[in-house]
Enzyme design. Structure first.
Site, PDB file in Angstrom:
ATOM      1  N   ASN A 197       0.853  -1.190   0.000  1.00 24.07           N
ATOM      2  CA  ASN A 197       0.000   0.000   0.000  1.00 24.07           C
ATOM      3  C   ASN A 197       0.887   1.237   0.000  1.00 24.07           C
ATOM      4  O   ASN A 197       1.900   1.300   0.699  1.00 24.07           O
ATOM      5  CB  ASN A 197      -0.901   0.017   1.237  1.00 24.07           C
ATOM      6  CG  ASN A 197      -1.803   1.244   1.258  1.00 24.07           C
ATOM      7  OD1 ASN A 197      -2.819   1.287   0.579  1.00 24.07           O
ATOM      8  ND2 ASN A 197      -1.430   2.254   2.027  1.00 24.07           N
TER       9      ASN A 197
ATOM     10  N   ARG B 225       0.974  12.655   6.950  1.00 22.21           N
ATOM     11  CA  ARG B 225       1.917  13.623   7.499  1.00 22.21           C
ATOM     12  C   ARG B 225       2.644  13.012   8.699  1.00 22.21           C
ATOM     13  O   ARG B 225       2.108  12.143   9.396  1.00 22.21           O
ATOM     14  CB  ARG B 225       1.195  14.909   7.884  1.00 22.21           C
ATOM     15  CG  ARG B 225       0.355  14.826   9.134  1.00 22.21           C
ATOM     16  CD  ARG B 225      -0.431  16.109   9.350  1.00 22.21           C
ATOM     17  NE  ARG B 225      -1.020  16.151  10.682  1.00 22.21           N
ATOM     18  CZ  ARG B 225      -2.001  16.975  11.029  1.00 22.21           C
ATOM     19  NH1 ARG B 225      -2.502  17.814  10.143  1.00 22.21           N
ATOM     20  NH2 ARG B 225      -2.470  16.966  12.265  1.00 22.21           N
TER      21      ARG B 225
ATOM     22  N   LEU C  20      -5.159   7.801   9.493  1.00 23.05           N
ATOM     23  CA  LEU C  20      -6.499   7.555  10.011  1.00 23.05           C
ATOM     24  C   LEU C  20      -6.824   6.071   9.908  1.00 23.05           C
ATOM     25  O   LEU C  20      -6.294   5.352   9.068  1.00 23.05           O
ATOM     26  CB  LEU C  20      -7.527   8.393   9.253  1.00 23.05           C
ATOM     27  CG  LEU C  20      -7.283   9.905   9.305  1.00 23.05           C
ATOM     28  CD1 LEU C  20      -8.415  10.654   8.625  1.00 23.05           C
ATOM     29  CD2 LEU C  20      -7.133  10.386  10.745  1.00 23.05           C
TER      30      LEU C  20
ATOM     31  N   ASP D  34      -4.134  22.825   9.087  1.00 21.88           N
ATOM     32  CA  ASP D  34      -4.376  21.867   8.012  1.00 21.88           C
ATOM     33  C   ASP D  34      -5.217  22.470   6.899  1.00 21.88           C
ATOM     34  O   ASP D  34      -5.469  23.677   6.871  1.00 21.88           O
ATOM     35  CB  ASP D  34      -4.997  20.569   8.568  1.00 21.88           C
ATOM     36  CG  ASP D  34      -6.335  20.804   9.235  1.00 21.88           C
ATOM     37  OD1 ASP D  34      -7.193  21.467   8.630  1.00 21.88           O
ATOM     38  OD2 ASP D  34      -6.546  20.302  10.356  1.00 21.88           O
TER      39      ASP D  34
END
Length: 492
Positions: free
Chosen positions: A175, A180, A194, A290
């Site tokens: 993957n 960040r 996440l 962000d």
């Protein structure tokens, strides 16, 4: 060299420079806040990519604003302009659900797609440019990299364009994801991924299959644009990001095995970080400014321990900043929007256009125009948008309009909302759905609601009233006035 033929990031920078799309900055500039200020002003003006050759306190140049215009995103995907990205979307739609040729003519028509598939396998190298210089053990020092601090209240320097490579314990395919990473020590970073992202899922599977064992991770900095963009594009689950990058580039992606683990990384990347995540080792991450334009809350994420840094001679550090749109993620969203349209149209042929306004933080609001065919059709389409591609899992608002509305013109969209909607009848609210962790407006972290707005003309069964007919000018009158318009001299 043309847009279809670049080998690595350096080739691409040469291409940009030839087209006036790269500016070299020789004046010393500080990676602490100053590069962000310059890059932000440049991006808002539609300016070039920036190569800061003398960042204060560092010997390594910093590349910023690489994907600061939709044109450069298209060039990175091997296309000459943004409109050509529809063809990339058509190819992805084909790969997502390939159809066998229906006959000789259909086979002939599909030959270009089948030919592109030949570039999908990766090419494994024994040695690679990304391993020309090697640091390990006590020689590992992340503070030598010109990692940017983007905003005044950011917790620490932040790696932003790191291409994180992982593999689950039961998977052959790797993957690639962009997460960040906060710098917290000479050999320590916080990996902010996440829970539903590929890297985090690989890690959770590893913990279940091999409890207590270190999870191998590698991060590529300064990969070629096709590989970077492959990691942020909705490639089918059966297709690796490396394979998709080969399709974009027109040549097989070259990879090399890491020195300390079995992961394969882009052979031409500027810098590779190799290491592991120790199960249970967590650290508070943030706050950071962000893409929403706000600082996010602090939360705990796994710590990435770096055991090796390998790099090219005269390596370039690739970075960006995120903030209130427009920023680089917003520009990427505008360009990738064109890739999404054919993929959605293959599943829902009634869709005419699909638009993610950049001011909606790239993905939080979508406008769809469609050829409506029956009562309730708009609601079916909005549910499809939320469920078909995982990229739209976090889209909070979906506005559906008829095909006489321009999805990319707020004047048109607002006219449709205010004239074709009844708030009670035409608003769909869905509670307790996945929401971006960074969305502090949601009542619970990671869980919130969604709103669908049916701004289409209503069909029998949706209303009992006579529906309004839009005003249409008389074409003969328009033609007569066109003929005498200059003679009227109203604006002269």
């Amino acid at each position: 060299m043309d847009a279809m033929k670049y080998h690595d990031l350096r080739d691409f920078l040469t291409l940009l420079e030839q087209q006036g799309e790269l500016k070299r900055i020789t004046l010393p500039v500080d990676p602490h806040l100053e590069i962000t200020e310059i890059a932000d002003r440049t991006l808002r003006a539609g300016g070039p990519a920036l190569l800061f050759e003398n960042p204060k306190g560092y010997a390594m140049p910093v590349l910023c604003n690489l994907f600061g215009t939709p044109k450069r995103v298209a060039m990175g995907m091997g296309q000459d302009d943004v409109s050509a990205l529809r063809e990339v979307g058509k190819l992805l739609a084909f790969l997502k659900e390939p159809e066998p040729p229906k006959g000789f003519r259909d086979l002939f028509d599909k030959l270009p797609q089948f030919k592109q598939v030949l570039n999908m396998p990766t090419k494994r190298l024994r040695g690679a440019p990304c391993q020309q210089k090697i640091a390990s053990g006590d020689d590992v020092d992340l503070t030598r990299l010109p990692v940017m601090t983007c905003w005044p209240d950011d917790a620490a320097p932040l790696i932003t364009w790191g291409l994180t490579v992982t593999r689950g314990p039961h998977k052959e395919r790797q993957n690639l994801g962009i997460y960040r990473q906060q710098l917290i020590g000479k050999n320590k970073l916080i990996m902010r991924w996440l829970s539903h992202r590929g890297g985090a899922l690989d890690f959770q599977e590893w913990l279940a299959a091999r409890p207590g064992e270190r999870f191998p991770v590698s991060v590529a900095l300064g990969a070629d644009p096709a590989t970077i963009l492959g990691a942020v594009t909705p490639v089918p689950d059966t297709l690796s990001e490396y394979a998709f990058a080969g399709l974009l580039r027109g040549t097989k992606t070259e990879v090399v095995k890491c020195l300390s683990n079995d992961l394969e990384v882009p052979a031409s990347a500027e810098i590779i970080l190799e290491g592991y995540i120790e199960p249970g080792e967590m650290a508070p991450e943030g706050p950071y400014g962000d893409h929403t334009g706000y600082y996010n809350e602090v939360d705990n994420f796994p710590v990435f321990t770096v055991t090796h840094i390998t790099q090219r001679e005269d390596a370039i550090y690739h970075s960006t900043y995120t903030g209130r749109p427009p920023d680089e993620p917003a520009v990427l969203g505008v360009a990738l929007n064109e890739v999404f349209v054919p993929i959605l149209q293959k599943q829902f042929p009634e869709i005419v256009d699909f638009y993610l306004p950049p001011e909606g933080c790239s993905y939080r609001l979508a406008v769809v125009t469609m050829k409506k065919q029956y009562a309730g059709h708009a609601k079916r389409v909005m549910m499809g948008v939320w469920s078909f591609l995982r990229q739209f899992m976090y889209t909070k608002f979906v506005i559906v309009c008829d095909d006489d509305v321009n999805a990319r013109d707020w004047n048109d969209v607002i006219w449709a909302i205010t004239t074709r909607m009844d708030p009670a009848r035409d608003t769909v609210l869905v509670e307790n759905t996945p929401i971006d962790y960074l969305d502090f407006a949601s009542p619970v972290s990671g869980l919130g609601s969604k709103m669908g707005l049916d701004a289409t003309n209503k069909w029998p069964g949706e209303t009992q009233r006579e529906w309004g007919r839009p005003i249409v000018k008389d074409p003969e009158v328009t033609a007569r006035i066109d003929a005498i318009w200059d003679e009227l001299a109203i604006f002269k």
